[in-house]
Design an enzyme around this catalytic site. Structure first.
Site, mmCIF file in Angstrom:
data_model
loop_
_atom_site.group_PDB
_atom_site.id
_atom_site.type_symbol
_atom_site.label_atom_id
_atom_site.label_comp_id
_atom_site.label_asym_id
_atom_site.label_seq_id
_atom_site.Cartn_x
_atom_site.Cartn_y
_atom_site.Cartn_z
ATOM 1 C CG ASN A 9 -1.663 1.253 1.461
ATOM 2 O OD1 ASN A 9 -1.776 2.078 0.553
ATOM 3 N ND2 ASN A 9 -2.215 1.420 2.661
ATOM 4 C CD1 TRP A 10 3.667 1.086 -2.849
ATOM 5 C CD2 TRP A 10 4.038 2.509 -4.550
ATOM 6 N NE1 TRP A 10 4.634 0.534 -3.653
ATOM 7 C CE2 TRP A 10 4.882 1.390 -4.709
ATOM 8 C CE3 TRP A 10 4.092 3.521 -5.506
ATOM 9 C CZ2 TRP A 10 5.777 1.262 -5.761
ATOM 10 C CZ3 TRP A 10 4.979 3.403 -6.562
ATOM 11 C CH2 TRP A 10 5.810 2.286 -6.686
ATOM 12 C CE LYS A 11 -0.079 3.365 4.730
ATOM 13 N NZ LYS A 11 0.017 3.497 6.173
ATOM 14 C CG HIS A 92 -5.837 2.179 5.202
ATOM 15 N ND1 HIS A 92 -5.396 3.121 6.099
ATOM 16 C CD2 HIS A 92 -4.837 1.270 5.078
ATOM 17 C CE1 HIS A 92 -4.170 2.793 6.489
ATOM 18 N NE2 HIS A 92 -3.813 1.673 5.880
ATOM 19 C CD GLU A 94 -2.786 5.712 6.733
ATOM 20 O OE1 GLU A 94 -2.755 5.746 5.495
ATOM 21 O OE2 GLU A 94 -1.878 5.203 7.426
ATOM 22 C CD GLU A 160 -3.562 -2.283 7.528
ATOM 23 O OE1 GLU A 160 -2.417 -2.437 7.104
ATOM 24 O OE2 GLU A 160 -4.299 -1.343 7.185
ATOM 25 N N GLY A 166 2.495 2.327 10.961
ATOM 26 C CA GLY A 166 3.504 3.371 10.814
ATOM 27 C C GLY A 166 4.191 3.761 12.116
ATOM 28 C CB SER A 198 5.082 -1.698 12.167
ATOM 29 O OG SER A 198 4.663 -0.367 12.452
ATOM 30 N N GLY A 219 2.673 -1.227 4.330
ATOM 31 C CA GLY A 219 2.696 0.190 3.987
ATOM 32 C C GLY A 219 4.116 0.661 3.706
ATOM 33 N N GLY A 220 4.741 1.303 4.679
ATOM 34 C CA GLY A 220 6.063 1.918 4.516
ATOM 35 C C GLY A 220 7.095 1.029 3.827
HETATM 36 P P1 PGA Z 1 2.742 0.382 7.729
HETATM 37 O O1 PGA Z 1 1.273 0.634 7.122
HETATM 38 O O2 PGA Z 1 3.224 -0.920 7.168
HETATM 39 O O3 PGA Z 1 3.545 1.559 7.256
HETATM 40 O O4 PGA Z 1 2.582 0.336 9.214
HETATM 41 C C1 PGA Z 1 0.378 -0.431 6.929
HETATM 42 C C2 PGA Z 1 -0.900 0.085 6.324
HETATM 43 O O5 PGA Z 1 -1.322 1.191 6.691
HETATM 44 O O6 PGA Z 1 -1.524 -0.573 5.467
#
Ligand code: PGA
Length: 238
Positions: A9-11, A92, A94, A160, A166, A198, A219-220
Site C-alpha cells: 500500500n503505497w499511500k 483503511h 487512514e 491492522e 507506521g 509495521s 505500507g512503509g
Molecule cells: P505500515 O502501514 O506498514 O507503514 O505500518 C500499513 C498500512 O497502513 O496498510
C-alpha cells in the site's frame, strides 16, 4: 494451507519514475498473483503496463461510493478496473480517520467495487483505547458485519491495529492469532485474513508463521524495493 498474499500500500507516495523502477524489480523477482501493489490512482495504467506478462496484481487504495455523476474529484471502481486495477483497499483506517468514512459509505464502496469485479481488501482494526479497554475483538467484528453477506472468495480482511500502523509497533503473536481466529469464526473459516501494521522484512516470516495469518498488508516497507521483495519471498505459495 492457503497461498499467502502480500499486498503493498503505497499511500500518498510515488512518481512515474518510482512506479517504473520498483515494479520492474518486483516483476523480475518472479512473484505469482498472490503479490499486489496498490498505487495512487494516476499511476494505475502505467503500473498495469509494467506488470503485463507477469502475475503481479495492481490495485487502488480506495474507490468512490458512487458510480458516476456530479461528484467532483471522485474515482469510480469501474474506472480502476478499466485502467487495469484488479483489487482495491476499502476502509483503511487512514480513510476512516482523515476522510470521515462511515460504515454506510463503506457499504456503498464495497457494492461499487463488487459490481466492478474488483477483489476487495477490507481493512479493520482498533485503536489503542479500544484495545486497552479489552474491546478489540468486539469492535473489529462489528466493523465486519457489512461483509458477512459477500462471497468469501471476493474479498480478504486486513486486520491492522491502528496503533501498529507506521509506528514501528507490531501486535504480539498472541494478539494477532486471537484476532485472526475470531474473525474466521465470525466470517467463516475460508475467509482470508491479512495482517498489517509495521510489517518489514525483519518480521514478515515470523508474522506469516502465526496461526490464522493468510498474508500481509505492507505500507512503509512496500516503498523500498528490496524490503518488499524480501517480504514477498516469505509468503507461502501452495
Ligand atoms: P505500515 O502501514 O506498514 O507503514 O505500518 C500499513 C498500512 O497502513 O496498510
Amino acid at each position: 494451507m492457503m497461498t499467502q498474499r502480500v499486498i503493498g500500500n503505497w499511500k500518498l507516495n510515488g512518481s512515474r519514475q518510482m512506479v517504473s523502477s520498483v515494479l520492474t524489480e518486483i516483476v523480475k523477482a518472479g512473484f505469482g498473483d498472490n503479490v499486489a501493489v496498490c498505487v495512487p490512482f494516476p499511476y494505475l495504467e502505467l503500473a498495469d503496463q509494467i506488470v503485463k506478462g507477469s502475475s503481479i496484481q495492481i490495485g487502488a487504495q480506495d474507490v468512490s461510493q458512487y458510480h458516476a455523476g456530479a461528484y467532483t474529484g471522485e474515482v469510480a471502481a469501474h474506472m480502476v478496473r478499466e485502467m487495469g486495477g484488479q483489487l482495491t483497499l476499502i476502509g483503511h483506517s487512514e480513510r476512516r480517520a482523515y476522510f470521515a468514512e462511515t460504515p454506510s459509505t463503506l457499504e456503498m464502496k464495497v457494492e461499487q467495487a463488487s459490481d466492478a469485479g474488483l477483489f476487495i481488501v477490507f481493512c479493520v482494526g482498533e485503536d489503542l483505547g479500544v484495545r486497552q479497554r479489552g474491546q478489540a475483538v468486539e469492535y473489529v467484528l462489528d466493523q465486519l458485519t457489512m461483509m458477512q453477506a459477500l462471497n468469501p472468495d471476493s474479498f480478504a480482511v486486513a486486520y491492522e491495529p491502528v496503533w501498529a500502523i507506521g509506528t514501528g509497533l507490531t501486535a504480539t503473536a498472541e494478539q494477532i492469532s486471537a484476532m485472526h481466529n475470531a474473525i474466521k469464526e465470525y466470517m467463516g473459516q475460508t475467509v482470508s485474513v491479512l495482517y498489517g501494521g509495521s510489517v518489514k522484512a525483519a518480521n514478515a516470516a515470523d508474522i506469516l508463521a502465526i496461526d490464522g495469518v493468510d498474508g500481509l498488508l505492507v505500507g512503509g516497507a512496500s516503498l523500498q524495493t528490496d524490503e518488499f521483495i524480501a517480504i514477498g519471498r516469505c509468503a507461502k505459495v501452495s
